[in-house]
Write a protein that holds these residues in place. Structure first.
Motif, PDB file in Angstrom:
ATOM      1  N   UNK A  10       0.832  -1.214   0.000  1.00 11.18           N
ATOM      2  CA  UNK A  10       0.000   0.000   0.000  1.00 11.18           C
ATOM      3  C   UNK A  10       0.861   1.255   0.000  1.00 11.18           C
ATOM      4  N   UNK A  11       1.441   1.616  -1.160  1.00  9.44           N
ATOM      5  CA  UNK A  11       2.286   2.822  -1.237  1.00  9.44           C
ATOM      6  C   UNK A  11       1.479   4.098  -1.052  1.00  9.44           C
ATOM      7  N   UNK A  12       2.154   5.155  -0.589  1.00  9.72           N
ATOM      8  CA  UNK A  12       1.492   6.443  -0.357  1.00  9.72           C
ATOM      9  C   UNK A  12       2.458   7.584  -0.657  1.00  9.72           C
ATOM     10  N   UNK A  13       1.990   8.820  -0.434  1.00 11.33           N
ATOM     11  CA  UNK A  13       2.835   9.996  -0.649  1.00 11.33           C
ATOM     12  C   UNK A  13       4.052  10.009   0.265  1.00 11.33           C
ATOM     13  N   UNK A  47       2.703  -3.671  -4.796  1.00 10.42           N
ATOM     14  CA  UNK A  47       4.125  -3.689  -4.459  1.00 10.42           C
ATOM     15  C   UNK A  47       4.987  -3.267  -5.649  1.00 10.42           C
ATOM     16  N   UNK A  48       4.527  -3.578  -6.877  1.00 16.56           N
ATOM     17  CA  UNK A  48       5.259  -3.125  -8.069  1.00 16.56           C
ATOM     18  C   UNK A  48       5.228  -1.604  -8.154  1.00 16.56           C
ATOM     19  N   UNK A  49       4.104  -1.025  -7.769  1.00 20.72           N
ATOM     20  CA  UNK A  49       3.990   0.442  -7.774  1.00 20.72           C
ATOM     21  C   UNK A  49       4.898   1.063  -6.717  1.00 20.72           C
ATOM     22  N   UNK A  50       5.013   0.408  -5.559  1.00 20.18           N
ATOM     23  CA  UNK A  50       5.932   0.901  -4.519  1.00 20.18           C
ATOM     24  C   UNK A  50       7.365   0.902  -5.039  1.00 20.18           C
ATOM     25  N   UNK A  51       7.757  -0.182  -5.708  1.00 16.47           N
ATOM     26  CA  UNK A  51       9.108  -0.239  -6.270  1.00 16.47           C
ATOM     27  C   UNK A  51       9.309   0.862  -7.309  1.00 16.47           C
ATOM     28  N   UNK A  52       8.298   1.094  -8.145  1.00 21.21           N
ATOM     29  CA  UNK A  52       8.392   2.144  -9.169  1.00 21.21           C
ATOM     30  C   UNK A  52       8.580   3.523  -8.524  1.00 21.21           C
ATOM     31  N   UNK A  53       7.801   3.800  -7.476  1.00 20.26           N
ATOM     32  CA  UNK A  53       7.930   5.082  -6.765  1.00 20.26           C
ATOM     33  C   UNK A  53       9.351   5.252  -6.225  1.00 20.26           C
ATOM     34  N   UNK A  54       9.840   4.238  -5.520  1.00 23.07           N
ATOM     35  CA  UNK A  54      11.181   4.317  -4.929  1.00 23.07           C
ATOM     36  C   UNK A  54      12.257   4.526  -5.989  1.00 23.07           C
ATOM     37  N   UNK A  55      12.221   3.710  -7.040  1.00 21.62           N
ATOM     38  CA  UNK A  55      13.252   3.791  -8.080  1.00 21.62           C
ATOM     39  C   UNK A  55      13.178   5.115  -8.837  1.00 21.62           C
ATOM     40  N   UNK A  87      -5.451   7.340  -5.385  1.00 20.19           N
ATOM     41  CA  UNK A  87      -5.622   6.567  -4.149  1.00 20.19           C
ATOM     42  C   UNK A  87      -5.888   7.491  -2.970  1.00 20.19           C
ATOM     43  N   UNK A  88      -5.137   8.611  -2.899  1.00 24.23           N
ATOM     44  CA  UNK A  88      -5.321   9.565  -1.787  1.00 24.23           C
ATOM     45  C   UNK A  88      -6.709  10.194  -1.829  1.00 24.23           C
TER      46      UNK A  88
END
Length: 271
Positions: free
Chosen positions: A147-150, A208-216, A264-265
């Motif tokens: 669950x990625x966020x800002x 989780x793929x979206x979380x990785x994309x955000x981080x990278x 999402x927000x």
């Protein structure tokens, strides 16, 4: 008496001016980034060597994948942190950023292909591990990355700047990069993707793929911004039209990466 008072006022004014001058010099030193950076050649060597995909690099990658997968599978935070420290993924992202800012498409392409290979290899290896693992139930550490966020955007952006500052400093700040690796967490999301693939959980895979994309992406974007401020030499000068296209491309990509987070927000806010 009047002369003494004038002399006193003049002395006070000189003291104030002297203090103001000292404060300005101190502030200038604190904000003067370029004065503390390594030479352009040293920066190039550090970033490109860190992003090189070699046999040694891949051995370290295998170790990081196994450590992260076991840590996620057993819900062990110390083990997961160990995987973050071992993982070489951060070096590839910073090398891509250097290629982008130096306007060297061959360099950017080379390290992008290397980074893609690392991602694919990590997904295959972690998927195989979770297929063979007897523990199938999702642990808290696996679910925490779905669950990625800002907040993840802020962490990745700050981590990218801290990481590139550590790599470009005259005295290479070895204590910064490990901290950034822990904060931005690139390897655990990839291994969680492997868990989702192994268990055919597409909803978890998307999060989780979206979380990785955000981080990278935000590590990359913030590193590009900082390297631009350092005025890294370019292999060729870009025309004004090329600069506009480059800036617009970066803005467009940032909006596209942020869009799911914004949706999402808003959705959560409306509930």
């Amino acid at each position: 008496m009047k002369n003494q008072e004038n002399q006193k006022n003049q002395n006070n004014q000189e003291v104030q001016e002297n203090n103001s001058s000292k404060f300005n010099r101190m502030t200038s030193r604190m904000l003067q980034i370029k004065a503390e950076t390594a030479s352009n050649e040293e920066i190039k060597d550090r970033l490109l060597s860190g992003g090189r995909v070699t046999g040694t690099n891949m051995v370290v990658m295998v170790c990081a994948i196994l450590i992260a997968s076991v840590g996620l599978n057993t819900n062990s935070i110390p083990v997961i942190i160990g995987a973050m420290l071992v993982s070489p993924l951060m070096g590839s992202i910073l090398a891509i950023a250097y290629g982008t800012v130096s306007a060297d498409p061959d360099l950017t392409r080379l390290h992008s292909v290397g980074f893609a290979f690392q991602i694919i290899f990590s997904l295959i290896a972690s998927t195989i591990y979770f297929i063979l693992s007897p523990v199938k139930a999702p642990t808290h550490e696996l679910l925490a990355r779905t669950s990625p966020s800002f907040f993840d955007v802020i962490i990745a952006s700050a981590g990218g700047i801290a990481g590139i500052v550590g790599q470009t400093n005259k005295e290479k700040a070895n204590n910064i990069v490990p901290g950034v690796a822990i904060a931005t967490a690139l390897m655990p999301p990839l291994c969680t993707c492997g868990y989702a693939i192994a268990n055919m959980n597409l909803r978890m895979l998307g999060g989780v793929a979206y979380l990785f994309l955000i981080n990278a992406y935000f590590i990359y974007a913030s590193a590009c911004l900082f390297l631009s401020l350092l005025e890294i030499p370019r292999v060729r000068e870009l025309t004004p039209a090329e600069w506009r296209r480059s800036r617009m491309k970066m803005v467009r990509n940032t909006i596209l990466v942020l869009l799911p987070c914004i949706v999402l927000a808003v959705t959560v806010g409306l509930k």
